[in-house]
Design an enzyme around this catalytic site. Structure first.
Site, mmCIF file in Angstrom:
data_model
loop_
_atom_site.group_PDB
_atom_site.id
_atom_site.type_symbol
_atom_site.label_atom_id
_atom_site.label_comp_id
_atom_site.label_asym_id
_atom_site.label_seq_id
_atom_site.Cartn_x
_atom_site.Cartn_y
_atom_site.Cartn_z
ATOM 1 N N TYR A 126 0.942 -1.276 0.034
ATOM 2 C CA TYR A 126 -0.234 -0.185 0.295
ATOM 3 C C TYR A 126 1.031 1.179 0.069
ATOM 4 O O TYR A 126 1.999 1.163 0.605
ATOM 5 C CB TYR A 126 -0.829 -0.164 1.109
ATOM 6 C CG TYR A 126 -2.041 -0.786 1.188
ATOM 7 C CD1 TYR A 126 -2.412 -1.789 0.198
ATOM 8 C CD2 TYR A 126 -2.766 -1.334 2.457
ATOM 9 C CE1 TYR A 126 -3.364 -2.550 0.126
ATOM 10 C CE2 TYR A 126 -3.594 -2.131 2.267
ATOM 11 C CZ TYR A 126 -4.009 -2.941 1.305
ATOM 12 O OH TYR A 126 -4.857 -3.926 1.300
ATOM 13 N N LEU B 173 -18.592 -1.356 1.666
ATOM 14 C CA LEU B 173 -19.268 -0.412 0.819
ATOM 15 C C LEU B 173 -19.049 -0.642 -0.810
ATOM 16 O O LEU B 173 -19.459 0.002 -1.591
ATOM 17 C CB LEU B 173 -19.147 0.786 1.373
ATOM 18 C CG LEU B 173 -19.441 1.356 2.620
ATOM 19 C CD1 LEU B 173 -19.156 2.818 2.749
ATOM 20 C CD2 LEU B 173 -20.791 0.956 3.016
ATOM 21 N N LEU C 87 -21.619 1.410 -3.003
ATOM 22 C CA LEU C 87 -23.103 1.250 -2.082
ATOM 23 C C LEU C 87 -23.369 2.693 -1.373
ATOM 24 O O LEU C 87 -24.173 2.613 -0.587
ATOM 25 C CB LEU C 87 -22.841 0.233 -1.160
ATOM 26 C CG LEU C 87 -23.099 -1.269 -1.818
ATOM 27 C CD1 LEU C 87 -22.513 -2.456 -0.929
ATOM 28 C CD2 LEU C 87 -24.261 -1.513 -2.358
ATOM 29 N N THR C 88 -22.393 3.512 -1.435
ATOM 30 C CA THR C 88 -22.964 4.874 -1.117
ATOM 31 C C THR C 88 -23.833 5.559 -2.151
ATOM 32 O O THR C 88 -24.631 6.566 -1.657
ATOM 33 C CB THR C 88 -21.555 5.917 -0.873
ATOM 34 O OG1 THR C 88 -21.065 6.200 -2.332
ATOM 35 C CG2 THR C 88 -20.434 5.164 -0.049
ATOM 36 N N GLY C 89 -23.802 5.239 -3.169
ATOM 37 C CA GLY C 89 -24.727 5.743 -4.109
ATOM 38 C C GLY C 89 -24.154 6.999 -4.759
ATOM 39 O O GLY C 89 -24.709 7.353 -5.955
ATOM 40 N N LYS C 90 -23.128 7.166 -4.584
ATOM 41 C CA LYS C 90 -22.321 8.412 -5.341
ATOM 42 C C LYS C 90 -21.980 8.254 -6.735
ATOM 43 O O LYS C 90 -22.058 9.308 -7.395
ATOM 44 C CB LYS C 90 -21.053 8.961 -4.493
ATOM 45 C CG LYS C 90 -20.059 8.016 -4.542
ATOM 46 C CD LYS C 90 -18.703 8.363 -3.793
ATOM 47 C CE LYS C 90 -17.613 7.378 -3.687
ATOM 48 N NZ LYS C 90 -16.648 7.734 -2.614
ATOM 49 N N SER D 63 -13.948 -4.210 2.129
ATOM 50 C CA SER D 63 -14.939 -3.590 0.923
ATOM 51 C C SER D 63 -16.528 -3.780 1.422
ATOM 52 O O SER D 63 -17.384 -3.986 0.519
ATOM 53 C CB SER D 63 -14.697 -4.101 -0.377
ATOM 54 O OG SER D 63 -13.582 -3.621 -0.895
ATOM 55 N N GLY E 131 -17.259 2.040 -2.314
ATOM 56 C CA GLY E 131 -17.894 3.313 -2.455
ATOM 57 C C GLY E 131 -19.226 3.310 -3.300
ATOM 58 O O GLY E 131 -20.046 4.020 -3.185
#
Length: 447
Positions: free
Chosen positions: A125, A311, A316-319, A309, A314
């Site tokens: 990372y 979400l 599943l944040t809907g963004k 993961s 990301g």
């Protein structure tokens, strides 16, 4: 479908809305700044957790103080014989790429103040991985630990040795294998960057053999190859590290039922080998492949799931449902073309978009933000020891921390948590049943 468990009352003052969630004999009122956005003709609530003119972090800490909570996030056991860990683990894979040290310091401090003292990193990372930044995530974490006010024994550090790649030539030439020598070299580098004598959990990032992962779900023997390093050799190297005091517990990641069973069997036959306590695999509303085979192994053998993961990177944040595919700064947009592992799994496929839209619509109907429903679903699963979350700013982290506070009393058919000292209903049974109906129609679009 009518979600009768909730009632929403609007006591608006300016742009603020009081959202009152009622349960049997119990009513909890939270004040949030709710920003309603139109996306694919769906109204969804994006909760920013700010109120009364305060920043998200200030409001969150104020609520924590008013509620007299020493730790907002409860604890669970990391497998059989493993340590007690908070049900949220903070993933540091963006430190040194999209997250500066100053931002990382803020995020880590907010985590610690909220009872999240479990941090996950890896030698490769940050991501997207490149030679110039390799190791920066561990370096940032180590710098924070040495900055003062943080007791080493008060935090749990998890890191990972990279699996075979051949593409990261700056990392031991590829790396080409995860044998004993590579494990020892990787661990020593991790300890040096972290500035500590030991890590609490050391994991093999992905297997040293062909397995379907990062978007693939079906095993194809054509891709199998000879020369894979035996799991016994890897466990022997881990065992030496444990006896030397460099590692407390051992875990696997992105592993299959066969690999996990093989590792557990090896340790049961040879007591000098460390027993795996945890498995870090993807788990979310859009990736429930763990339930097919690994769940049985983890349940019967006492291995804790670290669900990464939760979400779906990301989604599943809907963004990303917004017109134009979401903000340019969002990770899948910002690094498009540079992060093949993410794009192969979370890319804009039709079944992915349909599933995300369905889950966001359900969350809005239930009076939840997409983040609340997605994270609480993962935390409601009985085999999840900890959900590995990520955030690039304090507002995102505050929303995740707030979502990990069970807000409803237990009831018939509820999903019960081990944390916070009693029954805690993460999601009502009606919502869980609706989630399963979507899953049946659109199973595992991001395996």
């Amino acid at each position: 479908m009518s979600i009768s468990r909730y009632s929403r009352t609007n006591a608006a003052t300016g742009n603020k809305t009081a959202m009152e969630i009622k349960t049997s004999g119990q009513s909890l009122t939270y004040t949030f700044n709710v920003c309603l956005r139109e996306s694919l003709n769906l109204q969804r609530a994006a909760v920013s957790c700010s109120a009364l003119g305060k920043t998200g972090g200030e409001h969150y800490m104020e609520r924590k103080t008013l509620n007299k909570l020493h730790s907002v996030v409860g604890k669970r056991s990391l497998g059989r014989g493993g340590p007690q860990v908070p049900m949220l683990c903070f993933g540091c894979m963006l430190f040194g790429e999209s997250t500066s040290y100053a931002e990382a310091e803020q995020l880590l401090g907010l985590c610690l103040d909220s009872g999240v003292n479990f941090f996950d990193t890896a030698e490769m990372y940050p991501i997207p991985q490149r030679a110039e930044t390799q190791g920066a995530s561990e370096e940032y974490l180590g710098r924070w630990l040495r900055s003062g006010g943080v007791r080493r024994e008060g935090v749990l550090l998890a890191s990972k040795v990279a699996g075979p790649s051949g593409q990261m030539t700056w990392l031991r030439g590829g790396p080409h294998k995860v044998d004993a020598a590579n494990i020892q070299q990787a661990l020593d580098g991790t300890l040096q960057r972290l500035g500590t004598d030991y890590v609490d959990l050391y994991q093999i990032h992905w297997p040293d053999r062909y397995v379907p992962m990062f978007g693939d779900s079906e095993y194809d023997p054509v891709y199998s190859y000879d020369g894979a390093v035996p799991l016994e050799e890897q466990l022997e190297a881990m065992g030496r590290a444990v006896r030397a005091g460099k590692v407390r517990y051992v875990g696997l990641s992105n592993e299959t039922p066969w690999g996990l069973c093989k590792a557990l069997a090896a340790a049961s036959l040879d007591r000098s080998l460390p027993r795996v306590v945890s498995l870090q695999n993807a788990y979310s509303l859009t990736c429930r492949t763990f339930d097919s085979g690994l769940a049985e192994v983890c349940h019967l053998e006492g291995v804790g799931l670290m669900a990464y993961s939760p979400l779906a990177m990301g989604l599943l944040t809907g963004k990303y449902q917004a017109p134009g595919g979401g903000p340019p700064s969002a990770r899948l947009n910002r690094y498009r073309g540079r992060y093949a592992e993410a794009e192969s799994r979370y890319g804009p496929k039709s079944n992915v978009q349909e599933a995300v839209a369905a889950y966001c619509a359900l969350a809005a109907e239930a009076g939840l933000s997409p983040v609340q429903m997605a994270l609480r679903f993962v935390l409601s699963r009985p085999l999840v020891s900890s959900a590995v979350i990520g955030a690039t700013n304090t507002d995102q982290l505050v929303e995740l921390l707030a979502a990990a506070e069970p807000a409803w009393g237990s009831g018939t058919g509820s999903a019960v948590s081990e944390g916070l000292g009693g029954d805690a209903q993460w999601l009502p049974v009606e919502v869980l049943e609706a989630i399963d109906r979507i899953h049946t129609r659109l199973p595992n679009p991001t395996p």
